[in-house]
Scaffold this motif. Structure first.
Motif, PDB file in Angstrom:
ATOM      1  N   MET A   1      45.299  40.779 -34.477  1.00  0.00           N
ATOM      2  CA  MET A   1      44.838  39.512 -33.899  1.00  0.00           C
ATOM      3  C   MET A   1      44.893  39.589 -32.378  1.00  0.00           C
ATOM      4  SD  MET A   1      46.292  36.392 -36.183  1.00  0.00           S
ATOM      5  CE  MET A   1      47.969  36.653 -35.631  1.00  0.00           C
ATOM      6  N   LYS A   2      43.807  39.174 -31.764  1.00  0.00           N
ATOM      7  CA  LYS A   2      43.764  39.136 -30.304  1.00  0.00           C
ATOM      8  C   LYS A   2      43.272  37.771 -29.843  1.00  0.00           C
ATOM      9  CE  LYS A   2      43.811  43.500 -28.113  1.00  0.00           C
ATOM     10  NZ  LYS A   2      43.257  44.733 -28.638  1.00  0.00           N
ATOM     11  N   LEU A   3      43.956  37.199 -28.861  1.00  0.00           N
ATOM     12  CA  LEU A   3      43.445  35.980 -28.227  1.00  0.00           C
ATOM     13  C   LEU A   3      42.185  36.339 -27.441  1.00  0.00           C
ATOM     14  CD1 LEU A   3      46.876  34.626 -26.953  1.00  0.00           C
ATOM     15  CD2 LEU A   3      45.582  33.794 -28.927  1.00  0.00           C
ATOM     16  N   LYS A   4      41.250  35.390 -27.318  1.00  0.00           N
ATOM     17  CA  LYS A   4      39.952  35.695 -26.719  1.00  0.00           C
ATOM     18  C   LYS A   4      39.899  35.410 -25.218  1.00  0.00           C
ATOM     19  CE  LYS A   4      36.435  34.243 -29.288  1.00  0.00           C
ATOM     20  NZ  LYS A   4      35.641  33.300 -30.115  1.00  0.00           N
ATOM     21  N   GLY A   5      40.958  34.828 -24.679  1.00  0.00           N
ATOM     22  CA  GLY A   5      40.972  34.499 -23.251  1.00  0.00           C
ATOM     23  C   GLY A   5      41.539  33.117 -23.020  1.00  0.00           C
ATOM     24  N   ILE A   6      41.291  32.577 -21.822  1.00  0.00           N
ATOM     25  CA  ILE A   6      41.747  31.229 -21.497  1.00  0.00           C
ATOM     26  C   ILE A   6      40.837  30.226 -22.212  1.00  0.00           C
ATOM     27  CG2 ILE A   6      42.212  29.574 -19.634  1.00  0.00           C
ATOM     28  CD1 ILE A   6      43.903  32.096 -19.346  1.00  0.00           C
ATOM     29  N   HIS A   7      41.415  29.204 -22.846  1.00  0.00           N
ATOM     30  CA  HIS A   7      40.639  28.158 -23.510  1.00  0.00           C
ATOM     31  C   HIS A   7      40.460  26.960 -22.575  1.00  0.00           C
ATOM     32  CE1 HIS A   7      39.701  24.822 -26.272  1.00  0.00           C
ATOM     33  NE2 HIS A   7      39.373  25.719 -27.190  1.00  0.00           N
ATOM     34  N   HIS A   8      41.582  26.411 -22.100  1.00  0.00           N
ATOM     35  CA  HIS A   8      41.529  25.330 -21.113  1.00  0.00           C
ATOM     36  C   HIS A   8      42.841  25.266 -20.355  1.00  0.00           C
ATOM     37  CE1 HIS A   8      43.339  23.056 -24.582  1.00  0.00           C
ATOM     38  NE2 HIS A   8      44.022  22.460 -23.615  1.00  0.00           N
ATOM     39  N   VAL A   9      42.819  24.530 -19.268  1.00  0.00           N
ATOM     40  CA  VAL A   9      44.033  24.217 -18.505  1.00  0.00           C
ATOM     41  C   VAL A   9      44.092  22.706 -18.402  1.00  0.00           C
ATOM     42  CG1 VAL A   9      45.132  24.326 -16.233  1.00  0.00           C
ATOM     43  CG2 VAL A   9      44.047  26.369 -17.184  1.00  0.00           C
ATOM     44  N   SER A  10      45.265  22.121 -18.647  1.00  0.00           N
ATOM     45  CA  SER A  10      45.438  20.664 -18.557  1.00  0.00           C
ATOM     46  C   SER A  10      46.434  20.328 -17.457  1.00  0.00           C
ATOM     47  CB  SER A  10      45.917  20.091 -19.891  1.00  0.00           C
ATOM     48  OG  SER A  10      44.882  20.169 -20.850  1.00  0.00           O
ATOM     49  N   ALA A  11      46.000  19.429 -16.564  1.00  0.00           N
ATOM     50  CA  ALA A  11      46.799  19.069 -15.394  1.00  0.00           C
ATOM     51  C   ALA A  11      47.004  17.557 -15.349  1.00  0.00           C
ATOM     52  CB  ALA A  11      46.094  19.565 -14.135  1.00  0.00           C
ATOM     53  N   ILE A  12      47.683  17.101 -14.288  1.00  0.00           N
ATOM     54  CA  ILE A  12      48.053  15.688 -14.159  1.00  0.00           C
ATOM     55  C   ILE A  12      47.391  15.087 -12.922  1.00  0.00           C
ATOM     56  CG2 ILE A  12      49.998  14.109 -13.737  1.00  0.00           C
ATOM     57  CD1 ILE A  12      51.732  16.137 -15.351  1.00  0.00           C
ATOM     58  N   THR A  13      46.835  13.889 -13.099  1.00  0.00           N
ATOM     59  CA  THR A  13      46.323  13.118 -11.977  1.00  0.00           C
ATOM     60  C   THR A  13      46.941  11.724 -12.024  1.00  0.00           C
ATOM     61  OG1 THR A  13      44.351  12.222 -10.884  1.00  0.00           O
ATOM     62  CG2 THR A  13      44.279  12.332 -13.281  1.00  0.00           C
ATOM     63  N   ALA A  14      47.048  11.097 -10.864  1.00  0.00           N
ATOM     64  CA  ALA A  14      47.559   9.715 -10.831  1.00  0.00           C
ATOM     65  C   ALA A  14      46.421   8.698 -10.789  1.00  0.00           C
ATOM     66  CB  ALA A  14      48.468   9.524  -9.615  1.00  0.00           C
ATOM     67  N   ASN A  15      45.174   9.195 -10.628  1.00  0.00           N
ATOM     68  CA  ASN A  15      44.066   8.260 -10.444  1.00  0.00           C
ATOM     69  C   ASN A  15      42.799   8.837 -11.064  1.00  0.00           C
ATOM     70  OD1 ASN A  15      41.756   6.898  -9.236  1.00  0.00           O
ATOM     71  ND2 ASN A  15      43.201   5.962  -7.813  1.00  0.00           N
ATOM     72  N   ALA A  16      42.417   8.329 -12.232  1.00  0.00           N
ATOM     73  CA  ALA A  16      41.266   8.871 -12.967  1.00  0.00           C
ATOM     74  C   ALA A  16      39.976   8.744 -12.161  1.00  0.00           C
ATOM     75  CB  ALA A  16      41.125   8.160 -14.310  1.00  0.00           C
ATOM     76  N   LYS A  17      39.798   7.631 -11.456  1.00  0.00           N
ATOM     77  CA  LYS A  17      38.550   7.418 -10.719  1.00  0.00           C
ATOM     78  C   LYS A  17      38.380   8.432  -9.592  1.00  0.00           C
ATOM     79  CE  LYS A  17      35.861   3.688  -8.549  1.00  0.00           C
ATOM     80  NZ  LYS A  17      35.618   4.235  -7.213  1.00  0.00           N
ATOM     81  N   LYS A  18      39.417   8.620  -8.788  1.00  0.00           N
ATOM     82  CA  LYS A  18      39.333   9.590  -7.696  1.00  0.00           C
ATOM     83  C   LYS A  18      39.208  11.015  -8.250  1.00  0.00           C
ATOM     84  CE  LYS A  18      41.680   6.949  -4.093  1.00  0.00           C
ATOM     85  NZ  LYS A  18      42.911   6.796  -3.304  1.00  0.00           N
ATOM     86  N   ASN A  19      39.881  11.271  -9.348  1.00  0.00           N
ATOM     87  CA  ASN A  19      39.800  12.571 -10.007  1.00  0.00           C
ATOM     88  C   ASN A  19      38.370  12.852 -10.456  1.00  0.00           C
ATOM     89  OD1 ASN A  19      40.078  14.113 -12.872  1.00  0.00           O
ATOM     90  ND2 ASN A  19      41.689  14.787 -11.496  1.00  0.00           N
ATOM     91  N   TYR A  20      37.757  11.851 -11.096  1.00  0.00           N
ATOM     92  CA  TYR A  20      36.376  11.974 -11.568  1.00  0.00           C
ATOM     93  C   TYR A  20      35.428  12.249 -10.395  1.00  0.00           C
ATOM     94  CZ  TYR A  20      31.819  10.425 -13.347  1.00  0.00           C
ATOM     95  OH  TYR A  20      30.492  10.352 -13.668  1.00  0.00           O
ATOM     96  N   GLU A  21      35.636  11.545  -9.302  1.00  0.00           N
ATOM     97  CA  GLU A  21      34.764  11.734  -8.140  1.00  0.00           C
ATOM     98  C   GLU A  21      34.896  13.135  -7.567  1.00  0.00           C
ATOM     99  OE1 GLU A  21      35.859   8.470  -5.619  1.00  0.00           O
ATOM    100  OE2 GLU A  21      34.639   7.034  -6.759  1.00  0.00           O
ATOM    101  N   PHE A  22      36.109  13.657  -7.471  1.00  0.00           N
ATOM    102  CA  PHE A  22      36.306  14.995  -6.891  1.00  0.00           C
ATOM    103  C   PHE A  22      35.688  16.081  -7.771  1.00  0.00           C
ATOM    104  CE2 PHE A  22      38.452  18.997  -6.116  1.00  0.00           C
ATOM    105  CZ  PHE A  22      38.472  19.073  -4.728  1.00  0.00           C
TER     106      PHE A  22
END
Length: 326
Positions: A1-22
């Protein structure tokens, strides 16, 4: 069995609206899913990716409105990189970052690739990395309605950097349990520190690497806005994920068991330096409950949350993500 690579990275934001804009207006990524943190439905979970959210292109954020500042340090995922097609693309991004006043360190070379280290508005530690010489996992494709150049746009996640005080236990998990192999190293930018080690899995290349930094001079990171919560690795399907669960049990690594996230199945565990790893299936994907043309435009809830929709929507601060389809 081999992993295929990076799937996703999950991080933290304090403000969804500003995050969405960036991430949409400056980085030109597509919001492929506007959903909730399934472990805390009172806050958003936003997924940015390529045109349809191919596995390996996906940077996600949990909104934690009262998150304090991050104090960088050890026991952390200390860097997330975003792939672009080639070296010339970096000139485009330097100009764009200057135009939008994004903090960056200019073009440098790291592990034989051209890179730009930069920060978002919450000091999330990010890197643009060139795919000029990539011979491994292929990237995705920028969305045709992206705010950034389609020629030079972000095509997926690149290497993820971990920072630990003692690398040996983490190396053991990466190589003896998770199918990674050490494929190289490069000098630390910090004088007097050990070389940063490069580990690769599956087809290898930019989308399948972990870079491991040993820093015994740092305190433990205090996470907050701008920190990374976990990194996920790609598994082909449900059957294989079950085999990985068995392998973790054999290695006596406590884990979450298989969790149904609806858009993929997941399995979580902490390696010895307490960094949270996830194994995630490639499917079924983000178009499961939304038409591809309209991904991310309305609040998507997995079926097991649908009966709480009214209450969930009442608790969320409105975030307008609908695109004009004229």
């Amino acid at each position: 069995m081999k992993l295929k690579g990076i799937h996703h990275v999950s991080a933290i934001t304090a403000n969804a609206k500003k995050n969405y804009e960036f991430y949409t207006k400056i980085l030109g990524m597509r919001l492929v899913k506007k959903s909730i943190n399934q472990d805390d439905p009172s806050v958003y979970h936003l997924f940015y990716a390529d045109e349809v959210g191919h596995p390996g292109t996906d940077l996600t954020f949990f909104e934690i409105p009262n998150a304090g500042n991050t104090y960088p340090g050890n026991h952390s995922i200390s860097g997330t990189s975003l792939r672009v097609p080639n070296d010339i693309s970096l000139d485009y991004w330097i100009n764009r970052f200057d135009k939008f006043k994004v903090s960056h360190d200019g073009i440098t070379t790291e592990n034989g690739r051209k890179v730009i280290h930069f920060r978002d508005h919450e000091n999330q530690r990010l890197t643009i990395v060139s795919d000029e010489n990539n011979h491994g996992v292929s990237g995705g494709k920028p969305w045709k309605h992206s705010n950034a150049s389609l020629t030079h746009g972000i095509i997926g996640l690149g290497p993820v950097k971990l920072t630990v005080p003692d690398s040996e236990p983490t190396i053991a998990i990466l190589t003896e349990v998770l199918s990674f192999k050490q494929v190289g190293s490069y000098p630390s930018p910090i004088d007097g520190q050990e070389d940063i080690l490069v580990f690769s899995t599956g087809e290898g290349g930019t989308g399948a690497e972990i870079h491991l930094e040993t820093r015994n001079d740092l305190p433990r990171e205090k996470p907050g806005r701008g920190s990374v919560h976990h990194v996920a690795f790609r598994v082909d399907n449900d059957e294989e994920l079950e085999k990985w669960r068995e392998r973790l049990m054999e290695a006596r690594l406590p884990n979450s068991g298989v969790v149904d996230r609806y858009y993929f199945k997941a399995l979580y565990f902490r390696e010895p330096n307490r960094i949270l790893f996830e194994l995630s299936t490639d499917g079924p994907g983000f178009a499961t409950d939304e038409d591809t043309e309209h991904l991310g435009e309305s609040l998507a809830l997995p079926p097991f949350f649908e009966d709480q929709r009214e209450e969930i929507e009442a608790n969320l601060k409105p975030l307008e993500t609908k695109r004009s389809h004229s």
